[in-house]
Write a protein that holds these residues in place. Structure first.
Motif, PDB file in Angstrom:
ATOM      1  N   VAL A  56       0.939  -1.177   0.053  1.00 52.45           N
ATOM      2  CA  VAL A  56      -0.017   0.004  -0.161  1.00 52.45           C
ATOM      3  C   VAL A  56       0.673   1.191  -0.037  1.00 52.45           C
ATOM      4  O   VAL A  56       0.626   2.251  -0.886  1.00 52.45           O
ATOM      5  CB  VAL A  56      -0.989   0.080   1.356  1.00 52.45           C
ATOM      6  CG1 VAL A  56      -1.576   1.287   1.527  1.00 52.45           C
ATOM      7  CG2 VAL A  56      -1.970  -1.200   1.151  1.00 52.45           C
ATOM      8  N   GLU A  57       1.959   1.500   0.926  1.00 53.71           N
ATOM      9  CA  GLU A  57       2.638   2.351   0.793  1.00 53.71           C
ATOM     10  C   GLU A  57       3.564   2.800  -0.440  1.00 53.71           C
ATOM     11  O   GLU A  57       3.821   3.797  -0.936  1.00 53.71           O
ATOM     12  CB  GLU A  57       3.855   2.319   1.919  1.00 53.71           C
ATOM     13  CG  GLU A  57       3.335   2.218   3.538  1.00 53.71           C
ATOM     14  CD  GLU A  57       4.520   1.989   4.588  1.00 53.71           C
ATOM     15  OE1 GLU A  57       5.759   1.676   4.113  1.00 53.71           O
ATOM     16  OE2 GLU A  57       4.234   1.704   5.635  1.00 53.71           O
ATOM     17  N   MET A  58       4.024   1.476  -1.028  1.00 57.84           N
ATOM     18  CA  MET A  58       4.400   1.683  -2.557  1.00 57.84           C
ATOM     19  C   MET A  58       3.445   2.163  -3.385  1.00 57.84           C
ATOM     20  O   MET A  58       3.766   3.126  -4.209  1.00 57.84           O
ATOM     21  CB  MET A  58       5.053   0.275  -2.875  1.00 57.84           C
ATOM     22  CG  MET A  58       6.002  -0.259  -2.321  1.00 57.84           C
ATOM     23  SD  MET A  58       7.724   0.668  -2.369  1.00 57.84           S
ATOM     24  CE  MET A  58       7.938   0.397  -4.151  1.00 57.84           C
ATOM     25  N   ASP A  59       1.997   1.949  -3.672  1.00 55.59           N
ATOM     26  CA  ASP A  59       1.259   2.216  -4.398  1.00 55.59           C
ATOM     27  C   ASP A  59       0.876   3.745  -4.303  1.00 55.59           C
ATOM     28  O   ASP A  59       0.690   4.507  -4.853  1.00 55.59           O
ATOM     29  CB  ASP A  59      -0.179   1.564  -3.970  1.00 55.59           C
ATOM     30  CG  ASP A  59       0.074  -0.097  -4.710  1.00 55.59           C
ATOM     31  OD1 ASP A  59       0.893  -0.326  -5.351  1.00 55.59           O
ATOM     32  OD2 ASP A  59      -0.867  -0.780  -4.291  1.00 55.59           O
ATOM     33  N   GLN A  60       1.012   4.370  -2.853  1.00 53.24           N
ATOM     34  CA  GLN A  60       1.080   5.723  -2.588  1.00 53.24           C
ATOM     35  C   GLN A  60       2.494   6.677  -3.003  1.00 53.24           C
ATOM     36  O   GLN A  60       2.401   7.442  -2.555  1.00 53.24           O
ATOM     37  CB  GLN A  60       0.664   5.673  -1.107  1.00 53.24           C
ATOM     38  CG  GLN A  60      -0.581   5.165  -0.760  1.00 53.24           C
ATOM     39  CD  GLN A  60      -0.984   5.145   0.828  1.00 53.24           C
ATOM     40  OE1 GLN A  60      -0.204   5.338   1.882  1.00 53.24           O
ATOM     41  NE2 GLN A  60      -2.392   4.914   1.127  1.00 53.24           N
ATOM     42  N   GLY A  61       3.226   5.915  -3.451  1.00 54.48           N
ATOM     43  CA  GLY A  61       4.643   6.336  -3.809  1.00 54.48           C
ATOM     44  C   GLY A  61       5.462   6.647  -2.652  1.00 54.48           C
ATOM     45  O   GLY A  61       6.539   7.237  -2.888  1.00 54.48           O
ATOM     46  N   HIS A  62       5.387   5.808  -1.825  1.00 54.12           N
ATOM     47  CA  HIS A  62       6.167   5.901  -0.709  1.00 54.12           C
ATOM     48  C   HIS A  62       7.020   4.770  -0.881  1.00 54.12           C
ATOM     49  O   HIS A  62       6.769   3.562  -1.345  1.00 54.12           O
ATOM     50  CB  HIS A  62       5.814   5.914   0.785  1.00 54.12           C
ATOM     51  CG  HIS A  62       4.925   6.771   1.111  1.00 54.12           C
ATOM     52  ND1 HIS A  62       4.974   8.179   1.168  1.00 54.12           N
ATOM     53  CD2 HIS A  62       3.311   6.724   1.114  1.00 54.12           C
ATOM     54  CE1 HIS A  62       4.008   8.950   1.472  1.00 54.12           C
ATOM     55  NE2 HIS A  62       3.022   8.121   1.586  1.00 54.12           N
ATOM     56  N   GLY A  63       8.533   4.738  -0.857  1.00 50.37           N
ATOM     57  CA  GLY A  63       9.259   3.411  -0.756  1.00 50.37           C
ATOM     58  C   GLY A  63      10.398   3.811  -1.897  1.00 50.37           C
ATOM     59  O   GLY A  63      10.726   4.862  -2.294  1.00 50.37           O
ATOM     60  N   ILE A  64      10.886   2.670  -2.455  1.00 53.18           N
ATOM     61  CA  ILE A  64      11.953   2.792  -3.331  1.00 53.18           C
ATOM     62  C   ILE A  64      11.811   1.747  -4.663  1.00 53.18           C
ATOM     63  O   ILE A  64      11.372   0.875  -4.199  1.00 53.18           O
ATOM     64  CB  ILE A  64      13.179   2.623  -2.725  1.00 53.18           C
ATOM     65  CG1 ILE A  64      14.600   2.958  -3.586  1.00 53.18           C
ATOM     66  CG2 ILE A  64      13.329   1.252  -1.861  1.00 53.18           C
ATOM     67  CD1 ILE A  64      15.762   2.963  -2.820  1.00 53.18           C
ATOM     68  N   THR A  65      11.972   2.097  -5.819  1.00 53.47           N
ATOM     69  CA  THR A  65      12.063   1.164  -7.019  1.00 53.47           C
ATOM     70  C   THR A  65      13.129   0.172  -6.744  1.00 53.47           C
ATOM     71  O   THR A  65      14.184   0.496  -6.095  1.00 53.47           O
ATOM     72  CB  THR A  65      12.070   1.562  -8.165  1.00 53.47           C
ATOM     73  OG1 THR A  65      13.364   2.610  -8.401  1.00 53.47           O
ATOM     74  CG2 THR A  65      10.945   2.964  -8.159  1.00 53.47           C
ATOM     75  N   SER A  66      12.891  -0.890  -7.370  1.00 53.12           N
ATOM     76  CA  SER A  66      14.361  -1.921  -7.448  1.00 53.12           C
ATOM     77  C   SER A  66      15.523  -1.264  -8.137  1.00 53.12           C
ATOM     78  O   SER A  66      16.511  -1.462  -7.746  1.00 53.12           O
ATOM     79  CB  SER A  66      13.698  -3.145  -8.095  1.00 53.12           C
ATOM     80  OG  SER A  66      13.367  -2.764  -9.408  1.00 53.12           O
ATOM     81  N   ASN A  67      15.242  -0.519  -9.284  1.00 57.00           N
ATOM     82  CA  ASN A  67      16.401   0.299  -9.806  1.00 57.00           C
ATOM     83  C   ASN A  67      17.024   1.237  -8.661  1.00 57.00           C
ATOM     84  O   ASN A  67      18.559   1.388  -8.658  1.00 57.00           O
ATOM     85  CB  ASN A  67      15.940   0.919 -11.103  1.00 57.00           C
ATOM     86  CG  ASN A  67      15.536  -0.003 -12.223  1.00 57.00           C
ATOM     87  OD1 ASN A  67      16.038  -1.114 -12.317  1.00 57.00           O
ATOM     88  ND2 ASN A  67      14.653   0.443 -13.110  1.00 57.00           N
ATOM     89  N   ASP A  68      16.232   2.032  -8.039  1.00 62.21           N
ATOM     90  CA  ASP A  68      16.853   3.032  -7.156  1.00 62.21           C
ATOM     91  C   ASP A  68      17.650   2.174  -6.160  1.00 62.21           C
ATOM     92  O   ASP A  68      18.829   2.569  -5.570  1.00 62.21           O
ATOM     93  CB  ASP A  68      15.842   3.933  -6.510  1.00 62.21           C
ATOM     94  CG  ASP A  68      15.510   4.892  -7.351  1.00 62.21           C
ATOM     95  OD1 ASP A  68      15.954   5.120  -8.579  1.00 62.21           O
ATOM     96  OD2 ASP A  68      14.204   5.468  -7.159  1.00 62.21           O
ATOM     97  N   LEU A  69      16.994   1.089  -5.523  1.00 67.47           N
ATOM     98  CA  LEU A  69      17.707   0.484  -4.532  1.00 67.47           C
ATOM     99  C   LEU A  69      18.992  -0.448  -5.207  1.00 67.47           C
ATOM    100  O   LEU A  69      20.012  -0.280  -4.367  1.00 67.47           O
ATOM    101  CB  LEU A  69      16.618  -0.784  -4.191  1.00 67.47           C
ATOM    102  CG  LEU A  69      17.299  -2.025  -2.999  1.00 67.47           C
ATOM    103  CD1 LEU A  69      17.605  -1.226  -1.810  1.00 67.47           C
ATOM    104  CD2 LEU A  69      16.214  -2.978  -3.049  1.00 67.47           C
ATOM    105  N   MET A  70      19.005  -0.892  -6.480  1.00 68.71           N
ATOM    106  CA  MET A  70      20.271  -1.442  -6.863  1.00 68.71           C
ATOM    107  C   MET A  70      21.357  -0.340  -7.015  1.00 68.71           C
ATOM    108  O   MET A  70      22.521  -0.488  -6.733  1.00 68.71           O
ATOM    109  CB  MET A  70      20.104  -1.935  -8.359  1.00 68.71           C
ATOM    110  CG  MET A  70      20.814  -3.082  -8.660  1.00 68.71           C
ATOM    111  SD  MET A  70      20.930  -4.422  -7.505  1.00 68.71           S
ATOM    112  CE  MET A  70      22.484  -5.126  -8.063  1.00 68.71           C
ATOM    113  N   ALA A  71      20.981   0.719  -7.335  1.00 65.95           N
ATOM    114  CA  ALA A  71      21.938   1.882  -7.680  1.00 65.95           C
ATOM    115  C   ALA A  71      22.713   2.430  -6.233  1.00 65.95           C
ATOM    116  O   ALA A  71      23.827   2.509  -6.171  1.00 65.95           O
ATOM    117  CB  ALA A  71      21.274   3.036  -8.028  1.00 65.95           C
TER     118      ALA A  71
END
Length: 86
Positions: A56-71
Motif C-alpha cells: 500500500v505504501e508503495m502504491d501511494q508513492g512511498h518507498g524505493i524502486t528496485s532500480n533505485d535500490l540497486m543503484a
C-alpha cells in the motif's frame, strides 16, 4: 537423496523434537503440535500483513524502486571497496 526422502527426514526430525519437548514439559504431543502450528500461523499472518502494508505504501508513492535500490547498493559497495583517501 530424492526430495521425498529429504522431506520425510525433516518430518521425522521434527517429530522427534516434538516428542522430546512433550516429555520434558509433560505436555501431550498434540498440545505442543497445536501450539507450534498456532505460533507458525500467527507469525505468517504478521508477515503477510507487513507485506500488504508495504505494498500500500508503495502504491501511494512511498518507498524505493528496485532500480533505485540497486543503484544505492552499488554506490555503497563502491564506497566500501574504493574508499576515498583523506
Amino acid at each position: 537423496p530424492p526430495p521425498a526422502i529429504s522431506s520425510f527426514t525433516g518430518i521425522l526430525k521434527s517429530f522427534r523434537t516434538l516428542v522430546s519437548s512433550a516429555n520434558i514439559t509433560r505436555r501431550s504431543n498434540s498440545f505442543l503440535a497445536n501450539e507450534a502450528i498456532e505460533r507458525y500461523l500467527a507469525t505468517e499472518e504478521q508477515f503477510v500483513q507487513r507485506v500488504k502494508s508495504r505494498m500500500v505504501e508503495m502504491d501511494q508513492g512511498h518507498g524505493i524502486t528496485s532500480n533505485d535500490l540497486m543503484a544505492r547498493f552499488e554506490t555503497g559497495m563502491h564506497e566500501i571497496y574504493n574508499p576515498t583517501k583523506s
